[in-house]
Write an enzyme that holds these catalytic residues in place. Structure first.
Site, PDB file in Angstrom:
ATOM      1  N   CYS A   1     -15.707 113.360 111.940  1.00 14.04           N
ATOM      2  CA  CYS A   1     -16.616 112.304 112.404  1.00 14.04           C
ATOM      3  C   CYS A   1     -18.001 112.502 111.816  1.00 14.04           C
ATOM      4  O   CYS A   1     -18.588 111.587 111.254  1.00 14.04           O
ATOM      5  CB  CYS A   1     -16.685 112.294 113.927  1.00 14.04           C
ATOM      6  SG  CYS A   1     -17.112 113.890 114.634  1.00 14.04           S
TER       7      CYS A   1
ATOM      8  N   SER B   1     -12.057 106.692 118.156  1.00 18.12           N
ATOM      9  CA  SER B   1     -12.606 105.628 117.324  1.00 18.12           C
ATOM     10  C   SER B   1     -13.501 104.688 118.146  1.00 18.12           C
ATOM     11  O   SER B   1     -13.366 104.586 119.374  1.00 18.12           O
ATOM     12  CB  SER B   1     -11.470 104.831 116.685  1.00 18.12           C
ATOM     13  OG  SER B   1     -10.722 104.207 117.693  1.00 18.12           O
ATOM     14  N   THR B   2     -14.363 103.981 117.439  1.00 17.59           N
ATOM     15  CA  THR B   2     -15.250 103.013 118.092  1.00 17.59           C
ATOM     16  C   THR B   2     -14.425 101.907 118.752  1.00 17.59           C
ATOM     17  O   THR B   2     -14.730 101.478 119.872  1.00 17.59           O
ATOM     18  CB  THR B   2     -16.236 102.444 117.047  1.00 17.59           C
ATOM     19  OG1 THR B   2     -17.030 103.543 116.567  1.00 17.59           O
ATOM     20  CG2 THR B   2     -17.138 101.378 117.636  1.00 17.59           C
TER      21      THR B   2
ATOM     22  N   LYS C   1      -6.039 114.581 127.987  1.00 18.24           N
ATOM     23  CA  LYS C   1      -4.997 113.891 127.234  1.00 18.24           C
ATOM     24  C   LYS C   1      -5.272 114.069 125.750  1.00 18.24           C
ATOM     25  O   LYS C   1      -6.175 113.433 125.180  1.00 18.24           O
ATOM     26  CB  LYS C   1      -4.928 112.392 127.561  1.00 18.24           C
ATOM     27  CG  LYS C   1      -3.597 111.835 127.068  1.00 18.24           C
ATOM     28  CD  LYS C   1      -3.613 110.365 126.745  1.00 18.24           C
ATOM     29  CE  LYS C   1      -4.225 110.010 125.437  1.00 18.24           C
ATOM     30  NZ  LYS C   1      -3.518 110.521 124.238  1.00 18.24           N
TER      31      LYS C   1
ATOM     32  N   GLU D   1     -15.941 102.908 108.462  1.00 11.60           N
ATOM     33  CA  GLU D   1     -15.836 104.359 108.478  1.00 11.60           C
ATOM     34  C   GLU D   1     -14.686 104.762 107.553  1.00 11.60           C
ATOM     35  O   GLU D   1     -13.586 104.222 107.660  1.00 11.60           O
ATOM     36  CB  GLU D   1     -15.541 104.882 109.890  1.00 11.60           C
ATOM     37  CG  GLU D   1     -15.396 106.405 109.902  1.00 11.60           C
ATOM     38  CD  GLU D   1     -15.068 106.988 111.276  1.00 11.60           C
ATOM     39  OE1 GLU D   1     -14.323 106.357 112.038  1.00 11.60           O
ATOM     40  OE2 GLU D   1     -15.569 108.089 111.571  1.00 11.60           O
TER      41      GLU D   1
ATOM     42  N   GLU E   1     -17.856 109.759 122.249  1.00 13.05           N
ATOM     43  CA  GLU E   1     -18.171 110.318 120.919  1.00 13.05           C
ATOM     44  C   GLU E   1     -17.296 109.559 119.941  1.00 13.05           C
ATOM     45  O   GLU E   1     -16.083 109.787 119.880  1.00 13.05           O
ATOM     46  CB  GLU E   1     -17.848 111.820 120.888  1.00 13.05           C
ATOM     47  CG  GLU E   1     -18.705 112.665 121.810  1.00 13.05           C
ATOM     48  CD  GLU E   1     -20.152 112.762 121.349  1.00 13.05           C
ATOM     49  OE1 GLU E   1     -20.432 112.433 120.187  1.00 13.05           O
ATOM     50  OE2 GLU E   1     -20.989 113.140 122.173  1.00 13.05           O
TER      51      GLU E   1
HETATM   52  P1  NAD Z   1      -8.263 106.834 118.539  1.00 11.35           P
HETATM   53  O1  NAD Z   1      -9.380 106.107 119.170  1.00 11.35           O
HETATM   54  O2  NAD Z   1      -7.170 106.062 117.924  1.00 11.35           O
HETATM   55  O3  NAD Z   1      -7.565 107.814 119.586  1.00 11.35           O
HETATM   56  C1  NAD Z   1      -8.316 108.779 120.302  1.00 11.35           C
HETATM   57  C2  NAD Z   1      -7.613 109.090 121.611  1.00 11.35           C
HETATM   58  O4  NAD Z   1      -7.656 107.935 122.458  1.00 11.35           O
HETATM   59  C3  NAD Z   1      -6.134 109.442 121.476  1.00 11.35           C
HETATM   60  O5  NAD Z   1      -5.839 110.473 122.383  1.00 11.35           O
HETATM   61  C4  NAD Z   1      -5.435 108.138 121.878  1.00 11.35           C
HETATM   62  O6  NAD Z   1      -4.128 108.332 122.366  1.00 11.35           O
HETATM   63  C5  NAD Z   1      -6.357 107.658 122.974  1.00 11.35           C
HETATM   64  N1  NAD Z   1      -6.295 106.227 123.274  1.00 11.35           N
HETATM   65  C6  NAD Z   1      -5.879 105.218 122.487  1.00 11.35           C
HETATM   66  N2  NAD Z   1      -5.997 104.035 123.140  1.00 11.35           N
HETATM   67  C7  NAD Z   1      -6.514 104.306 124.355  1.00 11.35           C
HETATM   68  C8  NAD Z   1      -6.881 103.510 125.485  1.00 11.35           C
HETATM   69  N3  NAD Z   1      -6.742 102.179 125.465  1.00 11.35           N
HETATM   70  N4  NAD Z   1      -7.389 104.126 126.574  1.00 11.35           N
HETATM   71  C9  NAD Z   1      -7.557 105.459 126.593  1.00 11.35           C
HETATM   72  N5  NAD Z   1      -7.215 106.271 125.564  1.00 11.35           N
HETATM   73  C10 NAD Z   1      -6.706 105.706 124.452  1.00 11.35           C
HETATM   74  O7  NAD Z   1      -8.964 107.795 117.465  1.00 11.35           O
HETATM   75  P2  NAD Z   1      -8.265 108.743 116.389  1.00 11.35           P
HETATM   76  O8  NAD Z   1      -7.755 107.915 115.269  1.00 11.35           O
HETATM   77  O9  NAD Z   1      -7.339 109.663 117.095  1.00 11.35           O
HETATM   78  O10 NAD Z   1      -9.516 109.617 115.896  1.00 11.35           O
HETATM   79  C11 NAD Z   1     -10.307 109.287 114.815  1.00 11.35           C
HETATM   80  C12 NAD Z   1     -11.618 108.684 115.277  1.00 11.35           C
HETATM   81  O11 NAD Z   1     -12.292 109.593 116.149  1.00 11.35           O
HETATM   82  C13 NAD Z   1     -12.585 108.453 114.128  1.00 11.35           C
HETATM   83  O12 NAD Z   1     -13.208 107.213 114.297  1.00 11.35           O
HETATM   84  C14 NAD Z   1     -13.597 109.574 114.291  1.00 11.35           C
HETATM   85  O13 NAD Z   1     -14.854 109.335 113.722  1.00 11.35           O
HETATM   86  C15 NAD Z   1     -13.648 109.720 115.762  1.00 11.35           C
HETATM   87  N6  NAD Z   1     -14.182 111.029 116.125  1.00 11.35           N
HETATM   88  C16 NAD Z   1     -15.436 111.098 116.670  1.00 11.35           C
HETATM   89  C17 NAD Z   1     -15.988 112.336 116.973  1.00 11.35           C
HETATM   90  C18 NAD Z   1     -17.366 112.449 117.564  1.00 11.35           C
HETATM   91  O14 NAD Z   1     -17.678 113.512 118.093  1.00 11.35           O
HETATM   92  N7  NAD Z   1     -18.190 111.417 117.514  1.00 11.35           N
HETATM   93  C19 NAD Z   1     -15.258 113.501 116.730  1.00 11.35           C
HETATM   94  C20 NAD Z   1     -13.989 113.386 116.174  1.00 11.35           C
HETATM   95  C21 NAD Z   1     -13.454 112.138 115.877  1.00 11.35           C
END
Ligand code: NAD
Length: 476
Positions: free
Chosen positions: A277, A222-223, A169, A378, A243
């Site tokens: 990230c 995200s966290t 997804k 962050e 991650e």
């Molecule tokens: P997000 O958590 O908002 O979304 C990530 C994914 O999760 C999307 O596909 C979203 O549709 C899905 N999602 C949202 N709610 C969900 C739920 N309840 N259940 C299952 N899936 C759900 O994150 P974002 O804003 O898209 O990305 C940015 C964040 O990602 C930043 O915090 C960044 O640091 C982190 N990130 C971490 C890494 C790593 O390797 N540690 C790499 C890239 C980004």
């Protein structure tokens, strides 16, 4: 959606995919409903037994073929990435090649991992032990929007190599390149149902995480979402890798090669418009070189010209793409305003660029209060707070004063300082005198609120396997 080797209309709401640089609609997708997620999981479940039984050399060969087919379609994929994500062409090409190298790494390593056989002392007679790797079955892979292709490959490569099938997804704002990868994979000969894609937002992701036939969840995001996801996956005790976010410290000591540190920290912090990230997001610079560091770095980041990634600014300007969404830019604006209101000073940039697209002039801030949002949260955009420190002890203490523990770095030639950083920085990774994106060969994953488990390396291959121990006795 891409289910069982063909496109699937889906039955949820329509969603526009918008170019963050221009506001133009690139395409539309349909959100997957729980029924659509069921269909994708069923396709992956049906394909799982035959894929698991396929010889690992054949699976590795298909992964190599997939990487070659993607390379043959690089123009289409890179153009889609630029249009839906907003990053400049140079950065999109970098991401694309990182995806290929990740897939090829797992095509190579799939056949190199061996089982373990050992003699076991046993009171019941001679016996030997056997540890076998089995796939989980269906992997639910959920990605964010900042690196849609590499973060997909980080999961797809080891999951398929280890014999699992996948329902992916992508983020709701960047589904298009992932759908193209799925189509190309099917054209390249990946069996139907082995790699499926469902589109949509959090509800679709939640349906995938909660599906009873998906035992393994691989999440990057995200966290906050990671926490919600654990609540859904927890009752069924699913195997989850997370991650999550980061706020990496970088420490610069007086004996560092300052020019190299400045140039590299610049790339690390401002690449992908700061939406990375694993990036230096808090700089702790020794007082002896603080002024020089700030002057050199701000001089370099003043060269950034925010703009549409398909065009190139004239030298000596450097192209930087937009923030991915208006909400993402608003968040950054609020974080910077919070710090400035509390006494921080912007040495350069740190403001919205008016006009179409979510552009933002890269910034550098000093005198940032420790309790301001720029310090504690962050920061997912092109702004770096820089603090002056008087000693390595102070730098390490402040570096670790965060809820995150993804990456970290130090710039010094002092062996003792290097040793202390490697041992004392509480993070999944410490870079010394360099910064890099994730290495294919090196396990990568955070401590504290930055996640659970590892991507990259043979460790990731292990994380897509269930290890089964057998003891064989009665042999004489
Ligand atoms: P997000 O958590 O908002 O979304 C990530 C994914 O999760 C999307 O596909 C979203 O549709 C899905 N999602 C949202 N709610 C969900 C739920 N309840 N259940 C299952 N899936 C759900 O994150 P974002 O804003 O898209 O990305 C940015 C964040 O990602 C930043 O915090 C960044 O640091 C982190 N990130 C971490 C890494 C790593 O390797 N540690 C790499 C890239 C980004």
């Amino acid at each position: 959606m891409w289910i069982n080797g063909s496109t699937h209309a889906g039955s949820g709401a329509e969603r526009e995919v918008v170019n963050p640089a221009t506001g133009a609609v690139v395409d539309t997708t349909t959100d997957a409903t729980p029924d659509d997620v069921d269909a994708a999981v069923e396709a992956a479940t049906t394909a799982a037994a035959e894929w698991a039984a396929t010889d690992v050399t054949a699976r590795a060969k298909l992964l190599r073929t997939l990487a070659d087919a993607l390379a043959d379609n690089s123009d289409e994929l890179v153009a889609t990435l630029v249009a839906e994500q907003g990053k400049p062409l140079l950065e999109a090409n970098g991401e694309f090649h990182h995806m290929l190298s990740g897939l090829r790494y797992y095509a190579e390593s799939a056949t190199k991992v061996r089982g373990v056989h050992q003699e076991l002392p046993s009171q019941f007679g001679p016996a030997y032990g056997l540890v076998k790797r089995h796939p989980f079955g269906v992997v639910g892979a959920i990605m964010p929007w900042n690196f849609p292709l590499t973060l997909l490959a980080n999961k797809l490569g080891p999951a398929l190599a280890a014999g699992n099938t996948v329902v992916a997804k992508p983020a709701e704002t960047t589904p298009l390149a992932t759908l193209q990868v799925a189509r190309i994979a099917t054209e390249a000969g990946l069996p139907d149902g082995v790699f499926n894609v469902v589109t949509g937002g959090g509800e679709t992701g939640g349906a995938l995480v909660g599906h009873p036939d998906v035992p393994r969840i691989a999440f990057t995001g995200s966290t906050a979402t990671g926490r919600t996801l654990m609540e859904t996956a927890g009752p069924a005790l699913k195997h989850v890798s997370l991650e999550l976010g980061g706020s990496d410290p970088t420490i610069v000591l007086p004996d560092a090669d300052l020019e190299t540190a400045v140039k590299t920290i610049q790339i690390g912090r401002y690449w992908n418009a700061g939406q990375v990230c694993l990036a230096p997001k808090r700089a702790f610079v020794h007082a002896d070189v603080f002024d020089q560091f700030v002057e050199l770095l701000s001089g370099r980041i003043e060269r950034y010209e925010p703009g549409d990634g398909t065009t190139k600014p004239d030298k000596p300007k450097l192209r930087i793409g937009p923030l991915h969404t208006a909400a993402q830019r608003d968040l950054l604006v609020d974080q910077v305003a919070d710090a400035v209101d509390a006494g921080a000073e912007l040495v350069t940039g740190g403001h919205v660029v008016e006009g179409d697209g979510h552009f933002y002039q890269p910034g550098l801030a000093v005198d940032v209060p420790d309790d301001s949002r720029l310090s504690t949260e962050e920061v997912f955009g092109p702004v770096l707070p820089v603090w002056s420190v008087d000693s390595l002890d102070e730098a390490i203490e402040r570096a670790n004063a965060t809820a995150y523990g993804l990456g970290s770095s130090i710039w010094t030639t002092d062996g003792t300082a290097i040793n202390r950083a490697v041992n004392e920085l509480d993070a999944g990774m410490t870079w010394v005198n360099q910064l890099h994106y994730g290495y294919d060969e090196m396990p990568f994953g955070g401590t504290k609120q930055s996640g659970l488990g590892k991507e990259h390396g043979l460790e990731a291959l292990a994380e897509y396997s269930r290890y089964k121990s057998s003891v064989i006795g009665g042999l004489g």
